[in-house]
Design a protein around this motif. Structure first.
Motif, short mmCIF file in Angstrom:
data_model
loop_
_atom_site.label_atom_id
_atom_site.label_comp_id
_atom_site.label_asym_id
_atom_site.label_seq_id
_atom_site.Cartn_x
_atom_site.Cartn_y
_atom_site.Cartn_z
N UNK A 47 2.49 -49.21 -9.80
CA UNK A 47 1.66 -48.78 -11.23
C UNK A 47 2.21 -49.67 -12.27
N UNK A 48 3.59 -49.89 -12.25
CA UNK A 48 4.31 -50.77 -13.49
C UNK A 48 3.43 -51.92 -13.40
N UNK B 97 11.58 -50.63 -16.42
CA UNK B 97 10.60 -51.31 -17.00
C UNK B 97 11.23 -52.91 -17.41
N UNK B 98 12.50 -52.90 -17.86
CA UNK B 98 12.83 -54.23 -18.13
C UNK B 98 13.19 -55.10 -16.83
N UNK B 99 13.22 -54.48 -15.58
CA UNK B 99 13.40 -55.33 -14.57
C UNK B 99 12.26 -55.82 -14.25
N UNK B 100 11.15 -54.73 -14.28
CA UNK B 100 9.79 -55.13 -13.94
C UNK B 100 9.26 -56.31 -14.87
N UNK B 101 9.65 -56.08 -16.21
CA UNK B 101 9.04 -57.40 -17.11
C UNK B 101 9.66 -58.73 -16.64
N UNK C 235 4.71 -55.18 -26.51
CA UNK C 235 5.11 -53.95 -25.98
C UNK C 235 6.30 -53.33 -26.70
N UNK C 236 6.44 -51.96 -26.94
CA UNK C 236 7.43 -51.29 -27.47
C UNK C 236 7.87 -50.27 -26.73
N UNK C 237 9.14 -50.45 -26.20
CA UNK C 237 9.37 -49.33 -25.02
C UNK C 237 10.39 -48.26 -25.86
N UNK C 238 10.06 -46.90 -25.55
CA UNK C 238 10.80 -45.85 -26.27
C UNK C 238 10.82 -44.68 -25.16
N UNK C 239 11.45 -43.64 -25.75
CA UNK C 239 11.71 -42.49 -24.77
C UNK C 239 11.07 -41.47 -25.27
N UNK C 240 10.81 -40.32 -24.47
CA UNK C 240 10.41 -38.99 -24.89
C UNK C 240 11.47 -38.38 -25.89
N UNK C 241 12.93 -38.52 -25.59
CA UNK C 241 13.67 -37.85 -26.61
C UNK C 241 13.74 -38.58 -27.79
N UNK C 242 13.66 -39.66 -27.58
CA UNK C 242 13.63 -40.39 -29.09
C UNK C 242 12.53 -39.95 -29.99
N UNK C 243 11.42 -39.94 -29.54
CA UNK C 243 10.10 -39.50 -30.11
C UNK C 243 10.51 -37.97 -30.75
N UNK D 281 24.05 -46.23 -15.21
CA UNK D 281 23.30 -46.05 -14.02
C UNK D 281 22.56 -47.44 -13.31
N UNK D 282 22.18 -48.29 -14.35
CA UNK D 282 21.60 -49.41 -14.14
C UNK D 282 22.72 -50.48 -13.47
#
Length: 873
Positions: free
Chosen positions: A280-281, A372-376, A406-414, A755-756
């Protein structure tokens, strides 16, 4: 009860908002679906007590209109400065019409606040037409409650001088308003759904689109090209949203009878629900690239799409005639309300000025950022898509953000920025917002769910391989984000979808299937024809030793007594944390006795003992924290400085302290009055060094046997072992290393960077690299690629089968070259076997949501009966 309103960004304190939200579902007290909302009767499980006739007042002060014989939303407004019992009335577009008259609200509001009733409103048809220039409107309020509370509800209504009518009363508008719509050729709701189904069937096979090669360097598979075609079509179509029809220059929603002269906005977006591991990514990156370099040149005046494939063959959707043969930049704005000020594009959303941007905002869990960074890096030509990571240290300048693709962010940041009106993310109208792993917003009341729902965007995408995890309301939160009116309003979802489902009515399943077909794309691995290696799932049953069986039997006997007391007294919800701690301990015994203290009874309080026993509360907190899937109900993140209340609910210290600063300080889950002195912190913080040695449990011995057999077959084969208990992962390290395996451990306590790094190290081929990865579901359940392994061991079953599927599909996905073996380790004749039964029920609902219509079995959501099944009461 209050309902989610979609009205743009709010500067209100997030805890203030949390305190006034409807308690569907009650924010979960941990990541398990065995939340309080499931142990009590949900709104879908309530039955109709009757209805009362009241009036809607204050019409001249609000812009919302009612056409007659129309469903309305009823929303509690306890922070109203003039009336703490206020109940707002909304039309199907979430616009306020007025308030329920004060005498009626004074009776109904306390019943709603105590969760004894839910209410639904219908305005009967009247000769006066719309409510403009009227002082008040009649409203029929249908009251639903649990059967055991009927007498209490009836007594309260009678004491408040509200006359209760039965559903069979000739005054009732229920049958007319819910099952019929008053237009020229009256159609039942199910005829409406059938017409939509026929329209969907006419669309036929999906067209394939190629992404621009100067951006996307990877070759898409056939199903990914079809997915790209569907995404592009959805984004550019100007069709009326589902359930809307044009009649004589006006637009009618045939579900609710709402009529407006203004054409409804197209539903530009939807649910991209391909099975996990189907790429999907990459498909979404192709969408962003396609839109950037082809953009509006692929959209005709009608909004239909027509493009050429790589062979020059024209692929059509609708009547479009323009084609895209060369890269072109998209026009800077595609909305008529865009103005230019000092060279900066601005627009107005809900009356507020925003920056119009061509950027895509991607929201995902922290663990998925690296993916996402890896897929990009893997799939796009360097520099073609300008990307910004809005996480950690980040800009406060919205003009800077809008310059990126593209702007990447997280649910917790928002969620953390939800209460800040200065958040730059709120000041932009994004070209599109993509919610990756969107099942994390399944609780519509959670702070992160509300934060993403309020984002401004022209296009909205929900991306998840597991859109239905527990029950139908998981999908409701997605409707709220997509702003799919009227099903983005809880009362409509309950009436049209959830209640028929909960009652086993075939109409509920049929409607859900048609709805999903209209706004979602779902392909599974077995149908995608992508040539993935096979996946074999097997159960490995473990017989407990005599010592383990004795401990388990004693603990289960004590647990049955306590839970039976809770059930008989009707206090399961109030004592939910006690129930959960019991279930956690039973499951841990199945893994390893060293996870549990020797004094079992010390964890099983008698009825009513907990509230006045601080030591027991602290011990309960330490037990529940051992389950890594536990989240704070307010921020839906792992608790920071976790505290437990005297009513046994657990929160981040900062979250609950904000709640206690309200006018009426109480627990946001059960409304129990609270003060600072009612909060307790566990004094026993356990480090890895404190974890005792393993007792060489039956499960560990079974796991070592399986791994040794695997090693003899292929010494270089890699395996992933999942557990939701971090202590269990620590316990496993020593015996695995002693057996000669090279082991890595990855859990939720580690940073995203760590983790990465570990995942990259696990990818090093053996014998130079490790062969075993010990992983928690929390850290590796989503967005992680572990195709270096070919075997997965689930050390214990989890309540939610969708989470297990996510874990499996970290290994079984595109890029996997070997057949995948999944081993589910189950302790025989224990609670683990009964968890499997509950999992099958959840899987059934998930299959039905996207399946073909036909005879269906009755499906109810998790209830108290399931708890009885688990404990064999």
């Amino acid at each position: 009860m209050a309902e989610l309103q979609i009205s743009g960004p709010s500067s209100a304190d997030p805890v203030d908002e949390f305190m006034i939200l409807d308690r569907w579902p009650l924010p979960p007290t941990n990541g398990d679906e065995m939340s309080p909302s499931q142990l009590q009767a949900s709104s879908a499980d309530m039955f109709m007590v009757g209805f009362v006739m009241v009036h809607v007042v204050g019409l001249r002060h609000y812009s919302g209109t009612i056409n007659g014989r129309e469903m309305v939303g009823l929303v509690r407004d306890p922070l109203n400065p003039y009336d703490e019992n206020a109940i707002k009335v909304l039309n199907t577009r979430s616009i306020q019409v007025g308030y329920i008259e004060a005498p009626a609200a004074r009776v109904l509001a306390p019943l709603m606040d105590s969760c004894l009733i839910t209410i639904e409103g219908i305005v009967p048809k009247s000769p006066g037409g719309q409510n403009r220039n009227r002082i008040k409107l009649p409203c029929q309020i249908h009251i639903f409650g649990r059967v055991e509370a009927f007498d209490q509800v009836k007594f309260a209504l009678e004491a408040g001088d509200l006359l209760l009518h039965s559903e069979s009363s000739p005054l009732s508008e229920a049958a007319l308003a819910i099952e019929k719509r008053c237009f020229q050729d009256e159609k039942s709701l199910d005829e409406v759904f059938k017409l939509l189904d026929e329209r969907i069937a006419e669309n036929g096979k999906l067209d394939e689109l190629e992404p621009p090669k100067y951006v996307i360097k990877s070759e898409l598979l056939s199903h990914q090209k079809e997915g790209l075609g569907w995404l592009v079509y959805r984004e550019n179509s100007l069709e009326l949203p589902p359930f809307w029809e044009e009649r004589n220059g006006e637009y009618m929603n045939v579900l609710t009878n709402y009529v407006t002269c203004q054409r409804p906005e197209p539903l530009r977006g939807g649910i991209f629900a391909d099975d996990m591991g189907l790429g999907k990514t990459l498909t979404l990156l192709s969408l962003i690239a396609f839109d950037k370099f082809y953009g509006d040149t692929c959209s005709s005046d009608t909004g239909d799409v027509s493009v050429n494939d790589k062979k020059g063959k024209k692929l059509k959707r609708g009547r479009g005639s323009q084609s895209c043969n060369m890269p072109q930049k998209r026009l800077k704005a595609d909305d008529s309300n865009v103005a230019t000020e000092k060279g900066k594009s601005t627009c107005y959303v809900d009356g507020s000025q925003c920056l119009s941007s061509s950027a895509t905002l991607i929201v995902c869990p922290p663990s998925v950022l690296s993916a996402w960074s890896t897929q990009l890096e893997d799939h796009t030509v360097r520099g073609r898509l300008k990307t910004y990571l809005y996480h950690g240290e980040r800009t406060e300048d919205p003009y800077k953000l809008k310059e990126y693709d593209i702007v990447l962010t997280t649910y917790s940041t928002l969620a953390a920025e939800d209460s800040s009106p200065e958040s730059p993310v709120k000041k932009i109208e994004w070209r599109r917002v993509i919610l990756d792993e969107a099942h994390v917003i399944k609780n519509v009341n959670a702070l992160q769910s509300r934060a993403v729902t309020k984002l401004n965007a022209k296009r909205r995408w929900v991306v998840t391989g597991t859109p239905v995890q527990n029950h139908s309301f998981d999908l409701f939160s997605l409707m709220a984000f997509l702003r799919f009116e009227p099903l983005s309003i809880k009362s409509y979802w309950t009436r049209l979808i959830a209640r028929p489902l909960s009652l086993g009515d075939q109409k509920g399943i049929s409607r859900l299937q048609v709805l999903m077909a209209s706004i979602s794309l779902r392909r599974t691995k077995d149908k995608a024809l992508i040539g993935l290696p096979s996946k074999m799932v097997e159960k490995y049953f473990v017989d407990l030793s005599d010592e383990e069986r004795d401990v388990y039997a004693r603990m289960e006997a004590e647990a049955k007594k306590v839970i039976r007391q809770f059930i008989d007294s009707g206090n399961v919800v109030i004592n939910y944390s006690s129930v959960l701690s019991i279930l956690v301990r039973l499951r841990q015994v199945c893994n390893d006795l060293s996870l549990c203290p020797s004094d079992i009874k010390d964890l099983l309080p008698a009825l009513g003992d907990v509230n006045n026993n601080p030591k027991l509360l602290e011990k309960m907190l330490s037990v529940l924290q051992e389950d890594e899937e536990f989240d704070c109900p307010i921020c839906i993140s792992p608790p920071i400085n976790a505290v437990i209340t005297c009513c046994t609910h657990i929160f981040c210290q900062a979250c609950i302290l904000k709640c206690l600063r309200q006018a009426k300080p109480c627990c946001p889950l059960c409304c129990h009055p609270l003060s600072d002195s009612d909060l307790f912190i566990s004094s026993s913080k356990q480090s890895e060094a404190d974890v005792g040695a393993s007792t060489s449990s039956s499960k560990i011995k079974g796991l070592l046997k399986l791994l040794t057999e695997k090693w003899h077959q292929n010494p270089n084969a890699k395996s992933v072992i999942f557990s939701q208990f971090r202590k269990m992962l620590v316990l496993l390290e020593e015996p695995l290393k002693a057996a000669g395996f090279r082991v890595l451990r990855l859990d939720g306590s580690m940073s995203a960077k760590k983790r990465a790094q570990l995942i990259k190290e696990f990818g090093i081929p053996a014998p130079d690299g490790p062969t075993i990865l010990l992983a928690s579901l929390k850290a590796c359940g989503a967005g992680i690629n572990l195709t270096a392994a070919s075997t997965v061991y689930l050390f214990e079953p989890w309540w939610n089968p969708a989470i297990e599927e996510q874990a499996m599909d970290r290994v079984h996905r595109i890029g996997q070259k070997e057949d995948v073996r999944i081993v589910r380790m189950i302790a025989r004749n224990t609670i683990e076997e009964r968890i499997l039964e509950l999992q099958e029920n959840k899987k059934l609902l998930a299959r039905k949501a996207f399946g073909r219509k036909g005879p269906q079995e009755q499906q109810r959501e998790i209830s108290q009966e399931d708890l009885i099944t688990l404990m064999q009461l």
